[in-house]
Scaffold this active site. Sequence first.
Site: not given
Length: 416
Positions: A162, A347, A230
């Site tokens: 990711e 993000c 995350h």
Amino acid sequence: MSLAEINFDGIVGPTHNFAGLSLGNLAATAHAGQESHPRAAALQGLAKMRANMALGLAQGFFAPLPRPNEAWLEALATDGTTDPVLVAGAWSASSMWTANAATVGPAPDTADGRCHLTVANLVTMPHRVHEWPDTLKQLMLAFADEAHFAVHGPVPPCFGDEGAANHMRLTAGHGEPGLEVFVYGRGGGPFPARQHEQAGRIVARRHRLDPARVLFVEQSAEAIAAGAFHNDVVAVANEHVLLAHEQAFADPAGAFAAIRGKFPGAEIVAVPASAVSLTEAVRSYLFNAQLVTLPTGEMALVVPTEASNSAPVRQWLDGILASNGPIRRVLPVDLRQSMANGGGPACLRLRVVADPATVDPRFLLDERKTEVIERTIAAEWPEQIDPGDIGSATLARSVVSARRALLDVLNLNALA
């Protein structure tokens, strides 16, 4: 060559919606089924970019990916019986969170002296697994100068990757060699561990990093279970400073000792759970902040307003500012639309250490280009999307037209 950290933010796409597709992302699932406001979301993201430029920071951007993804819908053999969740995945605007676009190995860390980027495969989430081909196309355009960049395809799909959201770098300065920290999770909890250990090891080998300046650290199961899908929801690093929740890693003492052992100059600021619980850290996105070095040399923490409005987080932030520690300024930004889908300031950006002169200038932001993007969004982006709109042919035509209008004004029709 003059290296600088450039933050590449994703422009929020015109299909921004709350379909609640991301298991383990508590904000996204909590807001599932609510109406979204794509125009406001995109303008909020653009305002953050403009504010960072005003601080003297280098700013880039990536364009929204084509949505709905007709190729993905065709691959799913969609028809009138198809699960609406699968259809919604083809409309997802999640590429706005460019921290998941790729993992970046800056030139000072790599054996060939080039900046390496490996596009993330995002295989854990069906609504994101189809992003990488279009993301790769954009990366190859923005970083086409092969004398300075090497852009890689995804790691094999059996290993979930990711991107930069699970990668940190500690260094004396952005243009100096650094310690690259790859954070991974292990399965078995209520939510999936999205980053595989082997994905990080493959990326490190691809980027030809010095093993003496690489660490692989396990994320804590408690953090993942609390909604830290995350690592960047519980930790952020910038130059020599690591800001992390004390429960971010499976073995915090071991992780901190290993970091100090490989990078003795590391200054680790661990936030105790007694001050900010894991629940509050995830809710407020304190750690999903941009920790940046200003032209003055001081560090600032760009936080979402949700963090500055949280009583325990505000108390801790006031304390760190009063302590004369490494973080000298706290700058709140309004990203409510992105936050409601589980994405804060960190993000929304991919950090790339590079000489701006080596990047395709179409992807670098200035005030004139910001105004052009702002006008296009205001004119073309839907003001609101209701849950029942997803899949609508009328909405599809509208959002396709909106994206094409943006690509046209940015001279990026190669991405159409």
